[in-house]
Design an enzyme around this catalytic site. Structure first.
Site, short mmCIF file in Angstrom:
data_model
loop_
_atom_site.label_atom_id
_atom_site.label_comp_id
_atom_site.label_asym_id
_atom_site.label_seq_id
_atom_site.Cartn_x
_atom_site.Cartn_y
_atom_site.Cartn_z
N ASP A 161 38.54 36.03 37.41
CA ASP A 161 38.80 37.43 37.14
C ASP A 161 39.78 37.53 35.97
OD1 ASP A 161 38.40 40.27 38.44
OD2 ASP A 161 40.50 40.15 37.84
N ILE A 162 39.46 38.40 34.99
CA ILE A 162 40.34 38.57 33.83
C ILE A 162 41.59 39.35 34.27
CG2 ILE A 162 40.55 39.58 31.53
CD1 ILE A 162 37.54 39.24 31.21
N GLU B 139 34.70 42.59 35.23
CA GLU B 139 35.39 41.47 34.56
C GLU B 139 35.43 40.23 35.45
OE1 GLU B 139 38.71 43.75 36.73
OE2 GLU B 139 36.72 44.11 35.89
#
Length: 346
Positions: free
Chosen positions: A222-223, A266
């Site tokens: 996950d960003i 994301e």
């Protein structure tokens, strides 16, 4: 093959037509020899064609093909000329020439050169019969012959146009199928596999594990602070960021045993078959390293001036469903975020 078969059947009919009928005269020896030569040449080429069917458009035979076609044309023209001289009836030559040109036109419609090589001797023979056998000359007959020849040769262009239309239709259909497959299995933005493909790959990986000591791991990525990234740089820049991150992920994977997916927004998922957890961890570290070296600015991040990611790793256990594995990996991802982000938890 069809053209060769027509040659054999036609010559066989000519040889046998007078065998069992008292009212039909058998062919003279010269014509029997010519028919035999055409049958022999057809059989030889039929055997060659069957043996090299897959490579017929390559190699020595393909280079020899124009000479083979010309040989057929010369043999048929000599046969028809002898027919006329023996039976003293040019109409026989006309009818037999047209009967042979029809299958030739269908067979060689793609190659104008081959059709010309085959038909030129026949047309010359036909014109010779019409113009130089003066006692049998007829203007109406010549006109009829020319019209029939024009009809036969125009058929080639009709067939060629039909073939090109079919080819275009087939090409467009294949392009459409590729686009549909692309849409069905790949994420339109990043080019990674999409979420729908994850189930199929998961089943394949589980099946591949049976009977060996390999282990299946899922990495969920996950960003960090991606909402803030979009708020600060805009959604267009956000899309470019997702593409760059997906490229970094792909560069970090092993081609034979790892697959990457865009899970949503994301969030990304990697399925990897490894010997142990250390290999799965090494993949995560490569991903983290490549993203760090991409130097994607992120002034909205609370932990770094450049973009970072958090990762969670989970190992698949016997009988575990895909949903259970995703939930297990997600828990590790949340722990990575709770522990300060920009890290791997397993």
């Amino acid at each position: 093959m069809w053209f060769l078969s027509v040659n054999i059947i036609f010559c066989g009919w000519l040889l046998l037509r007078g065998t069992h009928r008292s009212d039909v005269e058998s062919l003279p020896p010269a014509l029997q020899i010519l028919c035999g030569c055409i049958i022999a040449l057809s059989l030889i080429n039929l055997v060659i064609t069957l043996k090299i069917k897959k490579n017929i458009n390559d190699g020595f035979y393909h280079q020899l093909l124009p000479f083979v076609v010309l040989a057929f044309g010369l043999l048929w023209s000599v046969l028809f000329l002898n027919f006329t001289l023996y039976y003293q009836n040019p109409l026989i030559t006309l009818m037999l020439t047209i009967s042979v040109l029809l299958p030739a036109t269908i067979t060689f419609y793609i190659s104008g050169r081959l059709l010309l090589l085959f038909s030129a001797p026949l047309v010359i023979c036909l014109l010779y019969v019409e113009f130089f056998l003066q006692d049998k000359f007829s203007v109406a007959q010549v006109g009829g012959a020319i019209i029939l020849l024009l009809v036969i040769y125009s058929a080639r262009y009709i067939l060629l146009e039909w073939y090109q239309r079919v080819q275009r239709s087939e090409y467009e259909k294949n392009i459409l199928i590729k686009k549909l497959v692309q849409q069905a299995h790949y994420d339109a933005l990043t080019g990674l596999y999409n979420r729908l493909s994850l189930a199929r790959f998961f089943e394949e990986c589980v099946s591949a594990l049976s009977g060996n000591k390999k282990k299946l791991f899922m990495i969920v990525l996950d960003i960090d602070f991606f909402k803030q990234y979009n708020d600060m740089y805009g959604h267009v820049a956000g899309d470019k960021c997702l593409i760059k991150v997906s490229q970094c992920i792909e560069q970090s994977l092993r081609k034979d045993s790892d697959s990457a997916f865009r899970f949503g927004g994301e969030e990304f998922v990697v399925l990897t078959v490894c010997d142990d957890i250390s290999q799965a961890k090494a993949i995560s570290q490569r991903i983290q390293h490549n993203i760090a070296h991409a130097h994607i600015p992120h002034k909205g991040s609370g932990i770094s001036s450049v973009l970072t990611i958090s990762q969670g790793i989970a190992q698949w256990q016997e009988g575990m469903t895909l949903e259970a594995l995703v939930e297990k990996a997600d828990k590790q991802l949340y722990k990575a975020k709770e522990n300060g982000r920009n890290r791997v938890n397993y």
